[in-house]
Write an enzyme that holds these catalytic residues in place. Structure first.
Site, mmCIF file in Angstrom:
data_model
loop_
_atom_site.group_PDB
_atom_site.id
_atom_site.type_symbol
_atom_site.label_atom_id
_atom_site.label_comp_id
_atom_site.label_asym_id
_atom_site.label_seq_id
_atom_site.Cartn_x
_atom_site.Cartn_y
_atom_site.Cartn_z
ATOM 1 N N HIS A 55 0.196 -25.692 37.367
ATOM 2 C CA HIS A 55 -0.122 -24.498 38.152
ATOM 3 C C HIS A 55 1.082 -23.580 38.303
ATOM 4 O O HIS A 55 0.932 -22.354 38.290
ATOM 5 C CB HIS A 55 -0.706 -24.908 39.499
ATOM 6 C CG HIS A 55 -2.055 -25.546 39.357
ATOM 7 N ND1 HIS A 55 -2.466 -26.624 40.098
ATOM 8 C CD2 HIS A 55 -3.092 -25.259 38.511
ATOM 9 C CE1 HIS A 55 -3.692 -26.975 39.733
ATOM 10 N NE2 HIS A 55 -4.083 -26.161 38.777
ATOM 11 N N HIS A 89 -12.723 -26.064 31.535
ATOM 12 C CA HIS A 89 -12.995 -27.326 32.230
ATOM 13 C C HIS A 89 -12.553 -27.143 33.680
ATOM 14 O O HIS A 89 -11.535 -27.672 34.116
ATOM 15 C CB HIS A 89 -12.227 -28.484 31.609
ATOM 16 C CG HIS A 89 -12.562 -28.787 30.181
ATOM 17 N ND1 HIS A 89 -12.118 -28.011 29.135
ATOM 18 C CD2 HIS A 89 -13.286 -29.793 29.627
ATOM 19 C CE1 HIS A 89 -12.549 -28.546 27.994
ATOM 20 N NE2 HIS A 89 -13.261 -29.627 28.261
ATOM 21 N N GLU A 119 -17.917 -25.515 34.032
ATOM 22 C CA GLU A 119 -17.872 -26.934 34.393
ATOM 23 C C GLU A 119 -19.202 -27.574 34.026
ATOM 24 O O GLU A 119 -20.234 -27.231 34.596
ATOM 25 C CB GLU A 119 -17.584 -27.112 35.884
ATOM 26 C CG GLU A 119 -17.609 -28.558 36.350
ATOM 27 C CD GLU A 119 -16.743 -29.474 35.499
ATOM 28 O OE1 GLU A 119 -17.284 -30.490 35.009
ATOM 29 O OE2 GLU A 119 -15.550 -29.175 35.304
ATOM 30 N N ASP A 154 -21.284 -26.772 27.544
ATOM 31 C CA ASP A 154 -20.288 -27.531 26.803
ATOM 32 C C ASP A 154 -19.020 -26.691 26.689
ATOM 33 O O ASP A 154 -19.063 -25.520 26.295
ATOM 34 C CB ASP A 154 -20.820 -27.871 25.409
ATOM 35 C CG ASP A 154 -19.778 -28.578 24.565
ATOM 36 O OD1 ASP A 154 -19.613 -29.795 24.715
ATOM 37 O OD2 ASP A 154 -19.110 -27.877 23.759
ATOM 38 N N ASP A 160 -8.479 -27.558 30.019
ATOM 39 C CA ASP A 160 -7.924 -28.585 30.903
ATOM 40 C C ASP A 160 -8.924 -29.736 31.072
ATOM 41 O O ASP A 160 -9.470 -29.958 32.144
ATOM 42 C CB ASP A 160 -7.606 -27.924 32.264
ATOM 43 C CG ASP A 160 -6.979 -28.872 33.262
ATOM 44 O OD1 ASP A 160 -6.583 -29.989 32.865
ATOM 45 O OD2 ASP A 160 -6.899 -28.499 34.449
#
Length: 289
Positions: free
Chosen positions: A30, A53, A127, A151, A172
């Site tokens: 971050h 993600h 997500e 996906d 991620d």
């Protein structure tokens, strides 16, 4: 918590964000994402930020899953105990989701990115896990983010190039699937052909150096000209079966980001080094910069 497989890259880590919120990997990820977006925003043109993600968006550091690992003690709590001004932007992003002087909630990448948005910028989140997607929508209700439930790799390809001239894709994943690294490599190759000047940041956990070196060699073989890898090794030597850090592959990092990187990396390494270890946090080009 961390499983081992026999695939070519050597490891899956089952890295669900809720168990590891606020750990050292989150601090590095971050802090670097904030610096990367700020560097891109030195130009006035609109940005599209895409998180493939996204996870839940917001995490309770005193919740059962985070408390089960206790990893925030060695991550965000160390960053808050440190006084280096180079970590001020990171600490401000975490403090923004907490009451003054209190640290209970941890912002995932979606909340961190949402804080950085200018009026001309857009944020697209994805997500696939239904429960996490539901939680994410609730966590992002007060932001202009668009939330998808697709996906991740299909969405990555579908969203590039974005409608704005510039953008950033953040990848991620939890690395639960044995083919995760292979899918990332293949999708990056396709995405780069579609959007050669786009900026992409791919987060990855680290366990042993040999397995990571094999994946790095495959990424290098893509022959992307401006391809940076940042690696944070917590321990001075490999310790089998133990999580040893994390890193980022970054495609097309802006000049302002790379110029400011060395002191930021040193500040992060110093703040997060485990007792008795110096740690290593370095940046290297995979291709010709």
């Amino acid at each position: 918590m961390y499983g081992v497989d026999q695939q070519p890259f050597g490891v899956t880590v089952n890295y669900r964000h809720s168990f590891h919120a606020g750990n050292s990997a989150d601090v590095v990820k971050h802090a670097l994402l904030i610096a990367l977006v700020r560097a891109l925003q030195q130009k006035e043109g609109a940005l599209t930020l895409i998180d493939t993600h996204a996870g839940c968006g917001l995490y309770d550091l005193q919740g059962d899953q985070a408390q089960r690992t206790g990893e925030s003690v060695h991550g965000v709590l160390r960053a808050f105990a440190d006084h280096d001004a180079l970590l001020d932007d990171y600490r401000a992003a975490v403090q923004a989701v907490n009451a003054a002087g209190y640290l209970r909630l941890y912002p995932g990448s979606p909340r961190v990115l949402a804080q950085l948005l200018r009026p001309q910028d857009a944020l697209i989140l994805n997500e696939k896990h239904p429960d996490d997607a539901r939680t994410l929508r609730a966590a992002m209700r007060d932001t202009p983010a668009a939330v998808h439930e697709r996906d991740a790799y299909e969405l990555w390809l579908a969203m590039v190039p974005p409608r704005t001239a510039r953008g950033l894709v953040v990848v991620d994943p939890p690395y639960e699937q044995v083919d995760e690294r292979a899918r990332i490599t293949a999708t990056l190759a396709l995405a780069h052909r579609k959007w050669g000047h786009g900026v992409t940041a791919i987060w990855y956990p680290l366990k042993d150096r040999a397995a990571h070196r094999r994946w790095t060699d495959d990424m290098r073989a893509l022959a992307i000209p401006k391809f940076l890898t940042i690696e944070h090794w917590l321990y001075d030597d490999d310790q089998p079966g133990v999580y040893n850090g994390a890193g980022l592959f970054i495609v097309n990092p802006p000049y302002a980001f790379t110029q400011a990187l060395p002191p930021l990396l040193d500040a992060l390494r110093t703040a997060l080094a485990p007792e008795g270890h110096r740690g290593e946090l370095s940046a290297n080009w995979l291709g010709a910069a």
